[in-house]
Scaffold this motif. Structure first.
Motif, short mmCIF file in Angstrom:
data_model
loop_
_atom_site.label_atom_id
_atom_site.label_comp_id
_atom_site.label_asym_id
_atom_site.label_seq_id
_atom_site.Cartn_x
_atom_site.Cartn_y
_atom_site.Cartn_z
N SER A 90 1.00 -1.20 -0.17
CA SER A 90 0.12 0.07 0.08
C SER A 90 0.85 1.29 0.16
CB SER A 90 -1.06 0.07 1.26
OG SER A 90 -1.58 -1.27 1.14
N PRO A 91 0.42 2.47 -0.62
CA PRO A 91 0.97 3.61 -0.54
C PRO A 91 1.49 3.96 1.00
CG PRO A 91 -0.75 3.82 -2.00
CD PRO A 91 -0.97 2.58 -1.18
N LEU A 92 2.56 4.99 0.91
CA LEU A 92 2.95 5.22 2.47
C LEU A 92 2.18 6.73 2.62
CD1 LEU A 92 6.71 4.60 2.40
CD2 LEU A 92 5.06 3.24 3.48
N GLU A 93 1.28 6.56 3.72
CA GLU A 93 0.76 7.84 4.08
C GLU A 93 1.15 8.15 5.54
OE1 GLU A 93 -1.05 9.72 1.90
OE2 GLU A 93 -1.10 8.12 0.20
N PRO A 94 0.81 9.30 5.96
CA PRO A 94 0.74 9.92 7.29
C PRO A 94 -0.40 9.17 7.91
CG PRO A 94 0.72 11.89 6.04
CD PRO A 94 0.47 10.66 4.89
N MET A 95 -0.31 8.90 9.17
CA MET A 95 -1.06 8.07 9.75
C MET A 95 -1.58 8.34 11.56
SD MET A 95 0.36 4.12 10.00
CE MET A 95 0.43 4.03 8.27
N GLU A 96 -2.36 7.93 12.10
CA GLU A 96 -2.65 8.33 13.43
C GLU A 96 -1.43 7.48 14.34
OE1 GLU A 96 -5.59 8.03 17.24
OE2 GLU A 96 -6.32 7.19 15.30
N THR A 97 -0.67 8.14 15.16
CA THR A 97 0.17 7.47 16.04
C THR A 97 -0.10 8.01 17.45
OG1 THR A 97 1.70 9.34 15.66
CG2 THR A 97 1.91 7.38 14.20
N LEU A 98 0.52 7.51 18.44
CA LEU A 98 0.52 7.96 20.13
C LEU A 98 1.96 8.23 20.26
CD1 LEU A 98 -1.63 5.03 21.28
CD2 LEU A 98 -2.40 7.34 20.20
N GLN A 99 1.74 9.32 20.84
CA GLN A 99 3.03 10.15 21.75
C GLN A 99 2.65 9.96 23.37
OE1 GLN A 99 5.90 11.46 20.23
NE2 GLN A 99 6.50 11.14 22.19
N VAL A 100 3.53 9.17 24.07
CA VAL A 100 3.34 9.12 25.26
C VAL A 100 4.17 10.22 26.18
CG1 VAL A 100 3.79 7.71 27.44
CG2 VAL A 100 3.49 6.65 25.19
N GLY A 105 -8.68 4.15 19.25
CA GLY A 105 -8.65 5.13 18.02
C GLY A 105 -9.84 5.90 17.37
N TYR A 106 -9.68 7.20 17.31
CA TYR A 106 -10.81 7.79 16.73
C TYR A 106 -10.21 8.66 15.36
CZ TYR A 106 -12.55 6.97 21.51
OH TYR A 106 -13.12 6.44 22.67
N GLY A 107 -9.18 9.45 15.39
CA GLY A 107 -8.70 9.88 14.11
C GLY A 107 -9.19 11.12 13.63
N LEU A 125 -2.76 -1.54 45.29
CA LEU A 125 -1.57 -0.96 45.85
C LEU A 125 -1.27 0.46 45.13
CD1 LEU A 125 0.90 -3.82 46.79
CD2 LEU A 125 -0.97 -2.60 48.17
N SER A 126 -1.97 0.67 44.18
CA SER A 126 -1.34 1.96 43.60
C SER A 126 -2.50 2.40 42.42
CB SER A 126 -0.13 2.12 43.19
OG SER A 126 -0.21 1.33 41.62
N THR A 127 -2.40 3.79 42.05
CA THR A 127 -3.43 4.33 40.91
C THR A 127 -2.26 4.83 40.06
OG1 THR A 127 -5.31 4.75 42.08
CG2 THR A 127 -5.06 5.82 39.98
N VAL A 128 -2.27 4.48 38.68
CA VAL A 128 -1.25 4.88 37.53
C VAL A 128 -2.17 5.71 36.86
CG1 VAL A 128 -0.04 4.12 35.60
CG2 VAL A 128 0.10 2.72 37.71
N GLU A 129 -1.31 7.01 36.26
CA GLU A 129 -2.11 7.88 35.53
C GLU A 129 -1.17 7.72 33.95
OE1 GLU A 129 -3.63 12.17 35.95
OE2 GLU A 129 -1.53 12.38 35.17
N LEU A 130 -1.69 7.39 32.84
CA LEU A 130 -1.07 7.24 31.66
C LEU A 130 -1.76 8.64 30.97
CD1 LEU A 130 0.87 5.90 29.52
CD2 LEU A 130 -1.25 4.61 29.19
N THR A 131 -0.61 9.56 30.38
CA THR A 131 -1.12 10.61 29.65
C THR A 131 -0.32 10.45 28.17
OG1 THR A 131 -1.13 12.34 31.43
CG2 THR A 131 -1.18 13.22 29.39
N PHE A 132 -1.04 10.43 27.05
CA PHE A 132 -0.54 10.39 25.87
C PHE A 132 -1.23 11.11 24.87
CE2 PHE A 132 -3.49 6.97 26.53
CZ PHE A 132 -4.16 6.87 25.49
N GLY A 133 -0.86 11.35 23.75
CA GLY A 133 -1.36 11.94 22.57
C GLY A 133 -1.84 11.34 21.36
N SER A 134 -2.66 11.41 20.75
CA SER A 134 -3.28 10.80 19.51
C SER A 134 -2.93 11.99 18.51
CB SER A 134 -4.92 10.54 19.39
OG SER A 134 -5.19 10.32 18.16
N ILE A 135 -1.78 11.70 17.78
CA ILE A 135 -1.51 12.67 16.63
C ILE A 135 -2.14 12.09 15.27
CG2 ILE A 135 0.64 13.94 15.85
CD1 ILE A 135 0.16 13.82 19.06
N VAL A 136 -2.90 12.79 14.70
CA VAL A 136 -3.46 12.60 13.42
C VAL A 136 -2.74 12.75 12.35
CG1 VAL A 136 -5.86 12.57 14.56
CG2 VAL A 136 -4.98 14.43 13.34
N ARG A 137 -2.71 12.01 11.21
CA ARG A 137 -2.00 12.31 10.05
C ARG A 137 -0.62 12.55 10.20
NH1 ARG A 137 -3.72 11.86 5.36
NH2 ARG A 137 -2.06 13.74 4.43
#
Length: 364
Positions: free
Chosen positions: A102-112, A208-210, A224-236
């Motif tokens: 398939s052609p290479l295209e920008p796509m949704e990725t995640l940034q932690v 994903g929503y995109g 024993l703990s609560t974890v908070e994960l913060t990340f970004g959805s980066i479209v295209r």
């Protein structure tokens, strides 16, 4: 500012945002008999690991079920559950797509952006010596893309004032084609190994929503703990791999240093590339700065800003930054300076592969 924040299972926050509910599908296990076994009374030890978990903790049971399911579905194609991703960054920096793919295209990725220990049980007083792993798994090879990794002999000490893990990944962009799973496997070091305690054993799923780039937070409580994960959805988005080399002068003596990156699509979310507070500049003999993190996802229509800061005594401070417009491929270079230290920042741009990647013969 073009940013939205999605809180766990609640709402989207932003000027143009409307409230929405985020539903996460329960993870699938293997067979009913396996689930029944996992929920039996007493502690269990995960197969092929030394991680002992409390099976009265539903998050831990779900994480163990995910492991068993992964082994059942993917072992034949992608190897061991413990394998680290073999796909390197910058894979399409110079290469074209393979014929028939398939052609290479920008796509949704995640940034932690961060992993934070929000709170702990009273039996675990601060500070805590934490070790273990936080990893992401995407469709490209389903193997571990390491976000955080510390061994028992190299714990990170976290405090109530600074409960953030020192992240070292991802090693390549996290691609959203199918659901992405984050696994958190963290322990607290005891005075002897038998006193080590699992503070977080869980899986976070992202479907994903995109539609537009946004920041998401996921809160996951365990016994024993609560974890908070913060990340970004980066479209295209495209993948940016950052490197820094000293080309003249030297780092100012005794100055604390910080290297960071931000993207214009989420311009108040800082990505920490390197932070050292003891004045010991981590640089090799040939001038290569040993960044803790170097892979960033950037919207193709956006920009990447790389900054450096040196802070000394009596509020003496030097700063410099450079702006890089996102590219589909190739390298871009620029100089930054703090004091007498001149450094060259190189950003390698690459489009991302599709789900056919693993069979393309381009993996490392």
């Amino acid at each position: 500012m073009n940013q939205q924040t999605i809180k766990e299972n609640e709402e989207v926050i932003g000027e143009a945002a409307e409230p929405r509910t985020i539903k996460e599908t329960p993870l699938q296990g293997t067979k009913a008999a396996s689930k029944q076994q996992l929920r039996a009374t007493g502690k269990k030890k995960d197969l092929k690991s030394d991680l002992e978990y409390d099976d009265s903790d539903p998050m831990a049971v779900e994480a163990a079920s995910f492991r068993h399911h992964w082994k059942f579905v993917w072992t034949g194609r992608f190897g061991s559950y413990e394998d680290i991703t073999r796909i390197p960054p910058m894979i399409y920096m110079d290469k074209k797509r393979e014929p028939g793919h398939s052609p290479l295209e920008p796509m949704e990725t995640l940034q932690v952006f961060s992993v934070k220990i929000m709170e702990t049980a009273q039996s675990l007083p601060w500070p805590l010596d934490v070790f273990g792993m936080v990893v992401a798994r995407d469709v490209l090879d389903h193997n571990r893309n390491i976000i955080f990794h510390r061994t028992r002999d190299n714990c990170q000490t976290i405090t109530a004032e600074n409960p953030y893990l020192e992240l070292t990944g991802p090693s390549r962009a996290i691609v959203v084609l199918d659901p992405v799973h984050f696994e958190v496997m963290l322990q607290v070091k005891g005075s002897v190994q038998s006193e080590d305690k699992v503070i977080s054993f869980l899986v976070v799923k992202y479907d994903g929503y995109g539609k537009e780039s946004r920041v998401l937070k996921r809160l996951r409580p365990s016994k024993l703990s609560t974890v908070e994960l913060t990340f970004g959805s980066i479209v295209r988005s495209v993948e940016a791999t950052i490197s820094v080399q000293v080309v003249a002068g030297s780092w100012p003596d005794g100055f604390r240093g910080e290297f960071t990156a931000i993207t214009t699509s989420l311009d108040d979310m800082k990505i920490q590339l390197l932070d050292f507070g003891d004045g010991m500049f981590p640089v090799s003999a040939d001038g290569i700065v040993k960044l803790s993190r170097r892979v960033v996802s950037v919207e193709l229509k956006g920009e990447l800003i790389v900054s450096v800061k040196a802070v000394g005594d009596q509020a003496v401070e030097w700063r410099d930054s450079k702006v890089f417009g996102a590219q589909k491929s190739s390298r871009r270079k620029a100089d930054v300076e703090v004091g007498s230290c001149k450094m060259k920042v190189t950003v390698a741009w690459s489009l991302l592969s599709d789900r056919q990647y693993f069979g393309s013969g381009l993996s490392a």
